[in-house]
Design an enzyme around this catalytic site. Structure first.
Site, PDB file in Angstrom:
ATOM      1  CD  GLU A  85      85.895  14.703  37.553  1.00 42.67           C
ATOM      2  OE1 GLU A  85      86.050  15.975  38.119  1.00 42.67           O
ATOM      3  OE2 GLU A  85      85.686  14.738  36.112  1.00 42.67           O
TER       4      GLU A  85
ATOM      5  CE1 TYR B 295      67.092  34.101  54.289  1.00 38.48           C
ATOM      6  CE2 TYR B 295      66.970  33.348  56.471  1.00 38.48           C
ATOM      7  CZ  TYR B 295      67.000  34.369  55.571  1.00 38.48           C
ATOM      8  OH  TYR B 295      66.961  35.622  55.736  1.00 38.48           O
TER       9      TYR B 295
ATOM     10  CD  GLU C 225      81.557  25.636  32.506  1.00 36.67           C
ATOM     11  OE1 GLU C 225      82.674  25.966  32.211  1.00 36.67           O
ATOM     12  OE2 GLU C 225      81.346  24.224  32.816  1.00 36.67           O
TER      13      GLU C 225
ATOM     14  CE  LYS D 279      85.114  18.260  39.505  1.00 40.44           C
ATOM     15  NZ  LYS D 279      84.967  18.102  37.962  1.00 40.44           N
TER      16      LYS D 279
END
Length: 126
Positions: A23, A55, A75, A101
């Protein structure tokens, strides 16, 4: 005080978060949804840009955290996004951030794995 929400859905970024070495080397797509609570009631009457929260600036703040940092855990990524958004604009009182994910390295076909974190702005006493 009135509480209104600004939300950004489906922000998509390529980044390198995760526990596995692959990853960190290969990276993958992350999908972010962000909701911010703030009192921008004045903008509902004034139609003045200065009375609301941009935004584009919110999206750029999220992008900076997702693409310029590396975390093992979703997290922690969600927490870092909350911290950066609170720092961006003092009018934001609460944030919910959802991190998805979609290509998590698990042996199950899924639309994604993720976390959702909701935080209120820390007070001076916290």
């Amino acid at each position: 005080m009135n509480e209104n929400k600004i939300f950004l859905e489906g922000l998509s970024f390529f980044a390198f978060h995760g526990l596995h070495d692959e990853e960190a080397k290969l990276g993958q797509r992350f999908i972010i949804d962000l909701t911010c609570w703030a009192d921008f009631e004045k903008a509902t009457v004034s139609d003045d840009y200065e009375d609301t929260i941009c935004y584009g600036t919110l999206a750029k703040t999220v992008e900076d955290v997702v693409t310029n940092s590396r975390f093992n855990l979703l997290e922690r990524l969600a927490g870092a996004i909350c911290d950066a958004v609170f720092a961006m604009d003092a009018r934001i009182s609460k944030i919910t951030v959802k991190v998805n994910k979609p290509s998590a390295p698990v042996p199950v076909h899924t639309g994604g794995f993720g976390v959702e974190v909701t935080r209120a702005r820390p007070t001076a006493n916290s």
